[in-house]
Write a protein that holds these residues in place. Structure first.
Motif, short mmCIF file in Angstrom:
data_model
loop_
_atom_site.label_atom_id
_atom_site.label_comp_id
_atom_site.label_asym_id
_atom_site.label_seq_id
_atom_site.Cartn_x
_atom_site.Cartn_y
_atom_site.Cartn_z
N CYS A 58 0.84 -1.19 0.00
CA CYS A 58 0.00 0.00 0.00
C CYS A 58 0.88 1.25 0.00
N GLU A 60 0.89 3.60 2.09
CA GLU A 60 1.40 3.89 3.43
C GLU A 60 2.65 3.06 3.73
N CYS A 91 -6.02 1.01 5.04
CA CYS A 91 -6.57 -0.31 5.38
C CYS A 91 -6.13 -0.68 6.79
N CYS A 94 -2.40 -1.05 7.31
CA CYS A 94 -1.68 0.23 7.28
C CYS A 94 -1.94 1.07 8.53
ZN LIG Z 1 -2.96 -0.61 3.35
#
Ligand SMILES: [Zn+2]
Length: 131
Positions: A58, A60, A91, A94
């Motif tokens: 991701c 992040e 998410c 993260c």
């Molecule tokens: Zn994530």
């Protein structure tokens, strides 16, 4: 920690700009993240997908690497956006990563305004739980 003014407009713009660098050939969802760091700098990240879907990173996650590489100390405020500027929430995984490097007081740009991670990831497990 010295007082830092959080310019959310800048963080949101930097997140959208970072999303342009995303590698998202599978989902087509370009994501960017931007964070104000404790030293006053801004770091960014973008999502990087993988043919083995579960290995996708991701925005992040890649931003966490940038925090460490830049010496920015800790996350103070984080904004995540799609490439078209839509607000996206981190998410669950993260949120945990942001908690590790930002702590419960790190602010997250949410649909309900800026909220501390303590609200976005309540009752979090963190470094304080390890000996
Ligand atoms: Zn994530």
């Amino acid at each position: 920690m010295r007082h830092l003014d959080i310019d959310w407009a800048v963080l949101r713009d930097r997140a959208v700009a970072a999303a342009a660098h995303a590698y998202a050939p599978y989902s087509g969802l370009r994501v960017g993240a931007a964070a104000l760091c404790a030293d006053g700098s801004v770091v960014v990240g973008c999502n990087v997908e993988n043919a083995s879907y579960g290995l996708a990173m991701c925005a992040e996650c890649t931003m966490a690497g940038q925090l460490r590489l830049s010496g920015g100390e800790r996350f103070v405020a984080v904004a995540c956006r799609s490439g078209s500027g839509e607000l996206l929430m981190p998410c669950g995984r993260c949120r945990q990563i942001l908690y590790e490097l930002g702590g419960p007081d790190c602010l997250v740009d949410t649909p309900r305004g800026a909220l501390p991670l303590a609200d976005v990831l309540p009752d979090a497990f963190g470094p304080e739980h390890l000996p």
